[in-house]
Design an enzyme around this catalytic site. Structure first.
Site, short mmCIF file in Angstrom:
data_model
loop_
_atom_site.label_atom_id
_atom_site.label_comp_id
_atom_site.label_asym_id
_atom_site.label_seq_id
_atom_site.Cartn_x
_atom_site.Cartn_y
_atom_site.Cartn_z
N HIS A 1 -10.85 2.86 -1.84
CA HIS A 1 -11.13 2.53 -0.45
C HIS A 1 -11.97 1.26 -0.44
CE1 HIS A 1 -10.92 4.72 3.65
NE2 HIS A 1 -9.74 4.42 3.21
N HIS B 1 0.81 -1.20 0.00
CA HIS B 1 0.00 0.00 0.00
C HIS B 1 0.85 1.26 0.00
CE1 HIS B 1 -3.83 1.91 0.45
NE2 HIS B 1 -3.37 2.66 1.44
#
Ligand code: ADP
Ligand code: MG
Lengths: 732, 84, 235, 84
Positions: free
Chosen positions: A88, A42
């Site tokens: 998200h 990430h």
């Protein structure tokens, strides 16, 4: 079996060895956690970095490419657009309202971190088929969450897309995009420089929320922490509104050296990245960070992902100006440390040094992986489509109705009606046309915005699908009267450690890159989201493209609705008969197969060029691109938007169904006055593109004849009802 | 006939924007003594169940499947017997 | 003549009202920070839409205890015009300056779209340039716009001509289908007994330019200007 | 130190769309016994007051001036003494 500490923070043995070698010693528990979060996929992009280098990222207008919190592209007059899209997905699968809300909140911070005022939000949403209660719940709440945040903070949500496909059942995708406007001279960067300058944390206080996942070791956590930490966060759009206004006011003072929001990996990434970019070090004391909870240990403060916080680097001696402004807005601001020149990120807890590692080693020195890739075997099967086995339906009106009712084509008003798309009174084209248009106050210009991706094409052929996503985005902008300028992308894929998924990823990026080069729309920012899969299934490769274009004069703004009885309907580009990957094939035959539509980038560029030239010349009264549902749906949508009918004659032999519903690329339907027809033909021949007069705007029905035979005949009112109410009927 | 009162609150570690805003407002109104405010939901349900055991089981079930999202929320409930 | 647009923390249509008054109608306009202690220099106060204090607790609830609201009450008592739009309307209702209260929209969702409203009273400072029964096409954007008021009060309001706007169909008919949020009797805007305070859920500042949603909203602000210039109030 | 739990509910005479929506959802999940659902708010306040009398007076005041809108809402509260 007991896991090794490095495994518990998500690192491999090789990665651990790399850290030991860099430090010349073993990291302590806190330090290990910092590497764990910063070297995660990430934050580090360790699996994707190599591939992303293929993207074109520069150009005359690019003021900031990838690498900062958001990209920036020049729109003339000393103004620029700041934009970025981000996923998200995982939080939204667990708590769709808050997951989507905090997704919007995070991307908004990325924009005002650059010094820009956010002026528009977009989103790209994908869910399973709208059948199960669970899917409806996810859709309903993700939409509510996006609205809940954007409406409250007062940034209009002007566009987006929603798709439904079974592949997203276990893995919904929620991508949020934000766009800001800035003067060139006001650009801020996430850089910490100037030894002695103050490091301040502003905004919300820090709690144990947003911590979780593999990259969190419990080595040095007490019982209390274990019980209390939570992977989810609740968004506070009101606080973010205050933070936004306070930051913009602060930037005016000129005392800010650098600024970065606290996103993934919280204070750890903000401190190490700003220091690393500035070639500096940073010395911070976690005991000075305002907290919302008691008993937090240093590592929790360092990696908490509490929302609505920013790190600001302020000129030494001007800290009080910051405090004053934040106080006015009722917000916290605390000096937590200083910039240093030793390159080290040193972390103290009061008097005690609890960790000290090179800032750059966290931010930039994660390993880069060259993953294995291999064409997945499913492609062989799904690539085959025997059209002879598909009977041409008798009732073409019925087909059109089922397409208009298909949630992938039907009006998305049920969703965007929940978004305030008008606040700030700049939205010149609201949701429902090809792209949104937002005027720029104080100028005669506007920007056009869109987000696009047909992931079914990407599933059948990721390279072509990726290229089509770019081409369609650009085409949507052109149809609105804008010159496409730059792209941002959100690459949603499965597990990159699987060679088939990584192959899709590489292919998609290469297809997108080629299209971005051809259409002169460099990629200025983006985001990668891997591991979108459940036990068995990965999502379709879904590289969402967000794009901005500039409308040089607001008089060029063009919408998709037909305007006036008697106008001539013209097709720029060529009507083909491609069945592969179409919504028609899915809705009528239940098939998702065949080849993705062909894309000739040179043709695409010329079609767009021709359309834009005609728009700028004042010739075009409406423009709409053909996408899902083909030319028939495009015509129906233009009728519905314009509340007027049309009579059209399609040429060509062969299957009428594919003439009507095939999804060939590089087609734009425009309308012009009869007297302007010659100008259109002239332009088309100069651009070297096919042009066909299809018919006229007239009456209250859409009539499409094919080779002299009646194909479609439907009242616009009826089509409108089917199309407008389809999703609402399913949801209510 | 039973009457259930379900109280749903945000988990302690989760920020509570509404509670915070209310706290600030109360402080500005000079209720200095206010130390903390948390905002939750109260859901009152009338149930035709026969036994309180049964009612309780059902209410717990409802909380887990619909009323609360246990990723971010905790719940408790009271169940009272009432005349129909 | 000077307009003041109140800025609460979380107001976000403040800038839209400001632009509409200053840029479109060329009026002297200023922002009023919510801690301001003096409104003496203004001729008309605008409470803008948005989400003051996040609309946490209830829309407008926390704003009513904001320092500026005591001054707004005095301003109202002095007889000068005050207009509250959307969240501004909620603030006026929460403070008791206007009667009633707001519930969640009856479909439980935020709604942003263009609606039609019918002008029910043209004898106010805000509607004096409207024709009788004039229909305006105007945007709404709210989640808690479902207006409620008790029977007694409603009766009094009707007798006093305090219902200023009702949601209606394109042709002006007041129907259930044209009621976007469940408001009692399709009420979209009301004024106080004295007539100098208007609250309305729709956003006139959003439709004052052709490039946006048409120009129907301008008549409301133009009416205020007309009134302040000494123009007659109808009826 | 006191701990107040304030319960705010819509007045009986006022329709409760949220409560109804929850009721419909529960019925569709086959909780047939559900007769009625009302949705309200729960506000928990920590107070530094010295006596429970004082705390109670204060809480009532807060309800009337801010926490509840008495045009549409009723409120009740419990006050507990707690260790600081
Ligand atoms: N989630 C959403 N939020 C806001 N607007 C949306 C959303 N989904 C679709 N829209 C709007 O609806 C219109 C049609 O969307 P879409 O069918 O995806 O358009 P296109 O095929 O031209 O890309 C566009 O104006 C788009 O911006
Ligand atoms: Mg389009």
């Amino acid at each position: 079996m007991d896991k090794k500490p490095y495994e518990r923070v998500g690192l491999t043995f090789e990665e651990y060895e790399r850290i030991v070698k860099m430090l010349g010693r073993e990291p302590n528990g806190l330090e290990l956690n910092l590497y764990g979060v910063m070297w995660s996929e990430h934050c580090s992009y360790k699996n994707s970095k190599q591939v992303l280098r293929v993207f074109p990222t520069s150009g005359d207008r690019v003021l900031q490419g990838p690498g900062e919190n958001a990209g920036i592209v020049d729109i003339g007059d000393g103004l620029a657009v700041v934009m970025k899209i981000e996923s998200h997905n995982h939080p939204s699968a667990v708590e769709p309202y808050q997951g989507a809300a905090t997704g919007a909140g995070g991307i908004i911070r990325d924009i005002f971190t650059m010094g820009a005022r956010p002026v528009a939000l977009l989103n790209s949403l994908r869910f399973g088929e709208l059948e199960s209660d669970r899917t409806k719940y996810l859709f309903e709440n993700a939409v509510a969450g996006i609205g809940g945040y954007g409406n409250c903070i007062g940034i209009p949500t002007v566009g987006g897309e929603v798709y439904f496909n079974d592949c997203y059942r276990g893995n919904p995708l929620v991508n949020a995009m934000c766009v800001g406007i800035i003067r060139h001279g006001d650009i801020k960067r996430g850089t910490a420089s100037g030894a002695g300058n103050a490091v301040m944390i502003v905004g919300a206080s820090t709690g144990r929320d947003g911590m979780g996942g593999a990259s969190f070791a419990s080595v040095e956590l007490n019982k209390e922490s274990e019980e209390k930490r939570s992977p989810m966060q609740v968004g506070d759009p009101f606080l973010e509104k205050l933070l936004l206004e306070a930051c913009l006011e602060l930037f005016e003072t000129g005392c800010v050296v650098g600024v970065q929001d606290l996103g993934a990996a919280g204070l750890t990434s903000a401190s190490s990245e700003t220091a690393s970019r500035g070639g500096s070090g940073m010395d911070i004391d976690v005991s000075l960070v305002p907290r919302r909870e008691t008993g937090m240990v240093p590592v929790e403060v360092m990696i908490s992902e509490s929302q609505e916080r920013m790190l600001v680097i302020v000129e030494k001696g001007r800290e009080e100006e910051v405090t004053g402004i934040f106080k006015k807005w009722g917000l916290n601001s605390s000096v937590i440390g200083r910039v240093t020149d030793d390159g080290m990120l040193t972390i103290r807890d009061g008097d005690e040094v609890v960790g000290s590692v090179p800032a750059k080693s966290l931010a930039e020195d994660a390993p880069i992986y060259y993953r294995e890739y291999k064409e997945p075997s499913y492609l062989k099967q799904v690539g085959v489509l025997d059209e002879r086995g598909l009977e041409v339906p008798d009732d073409l009106n019925g087909v059109l109705v089922s397409l208009l009712k298909s949630p992938n084509i039907a009006s998305k008003e049920w969703a965007y009606r929940q978004f305030d798309y008008m606040v700030r009174t700049c939205t010149a084209v609201t949701p429902g046309s090809d792209a949104a248009v937002v005027r720029i106050r104080g100028t005669n210009k506007a920007i056009a915005l869109t987000a696009d991706c047909n992931s079914r094409y990407c599933y059948l052929d990721p390279a072509t699908g990726g290229a089509i996503a770019v081409a369609e985005a650009a085409r949507n902008l052109v149809c609105s009267g804008a010159q496409p300028l730059a792209a941002t992308d959100c690459l949603n894929f499965g597990n990159p450690e699987k060679p088939g998924v990584f192959w899709q990823f590489r292919q998609a990026v290469s297809g997108m890159s080629e299209a971005c080069r051809a259409l002169d729309t460099p990629v200025i920012s983006g985001n990668v989201s891997f591991y979108n899969e459940t036990d068995t299934d990965a999502v379709f490769p879904t590289p969402v493209v967000g794009m901005v274009g500039v409308v040089e004069d607001i008089s060029h703004i063009t919408t998709q609705g037909f305007k006036e009885e008697g106008d001539v309907i013209v097709l720029l580009g060529e009507n083909t008969q491609e069945a592969g990957g179409s919504e028609y094939l899915k809705v009528v035959y239940g098939l998702e197969r065949g080849s993705a539509p062909k894309l000739d980038l040179d043709r695409e560029k010329r079609v767009q060029g021709c359309c834009l030239e005609l728009i700028r010349g004042g010739t075009v009264k409406s423009a709409h691109d053909c996408s899902e549902g083909g030319i028939a749906v495009a015509l129906a949508e233009s009728c519905i938007s314009g509340e007027i009918g049309a009579k059209v004659e399609l040429e060509g032999c062969g299957r009428e169904d594919l003439l009507l519903f095939g999804e060939g690329q590089s087609r734009i339907v425009i309308t012009v006055r009869q007297s302007d027809l010659e100008r259109v033909k002239d332009a088309a021949s100069r651009f070297g593109i096919p042009v066909t007069v299809l018919g006229r705007v007239r009456g209250k029905e859409l009539i499409i004849d094919i080779a002299g035979q009646r194909g479609i005949q439907m009242a616009v009112k009826d089509m409108e009802t089917d199309w407008r109410e389809a999703i609402e009927c399913i949801m209510e | 006939m039973f009457y259930a009162k379900v109280y749903i609150t945000l988990k302690k570690s989760i920020a509570d924007p509404q509670g915070n805003a209310i706290k600030e407002a109360l402080l500005s109104m000079e209720y200095d003594g206010v130390k903390d405010v948390r905002m939750g939901k109260l859901i009152e349900i009338k149930l035709a169940d026969k036994s309180s055991k049964e009612a309780e089981k059902r209410v717990k079930d409802m909380c887990d499947t619909l009323l609360a999202n246990t990723v971010i929320e905790d719940y408790t409930y009271d169940i009272l017997e009432v005349q129909p | 003549m000077k307009f003041g647009v109140v800025v609460f923390p979380g107001s976000n249509c403040d800038i839209d009202c400001y632009n509409a008054l200053r840029d479109v109608l060329d009026q002297d306009t200023e922002y009023i920070w919510h801690r301001t202690k003096n409104l003496g220099s203004y001729d008309c106060i605008v409470l803008p839409g948005g989400f003051s204090y996040g609309s946490y607790l209830r829309g407008g609830a926390i704003a009513k205890v904001s320092p500026v609201m005591d001054r707004v009450v005095e301003f109202v008592e002095s007889g000068k015009p005050v207009i509250g739009i959307s969240n501004g309307f909620q603030v006026l209702v929460e403070s008791g300056i206007l009667p009633g209260a707001f519930l969640r929209n009856n479909n439980m969702k935020f709604i942003c779209e263009n609606v039609y409203i019918r002008t029910e009273s043209i004898s106010t400072p805000f509607t004096n340039l409207c024709g009788k029964g004039q229909i305006l096409r105007i945007p709404i954007a709210h989640g808690d716009g479902n207006y409620y008021v008790g029977d007694e009060t409603l009766k009094r309001m009707e007798e006093n001509n305090q219902i200023v706007f009702r949601y209606c169909a394109r042709d002006g008919e007041v129907t259930d289908a044209s009621n976007p949020d469940g408001s009692l009797q399709n009420i979209a805007g009301v004024c106080n007994r004295e007539g100098n305070v208007l609250g309305m859920m729709p956003h006139p500042e959003r439709c004052m330019e052709e490039i946006l949603e048409g120009r129907d909203g301008a008549v409301i602000f133009k009416s205020i200007i007309n009134y302040l210039k000494g123009g007659a109030v109808n009826g």
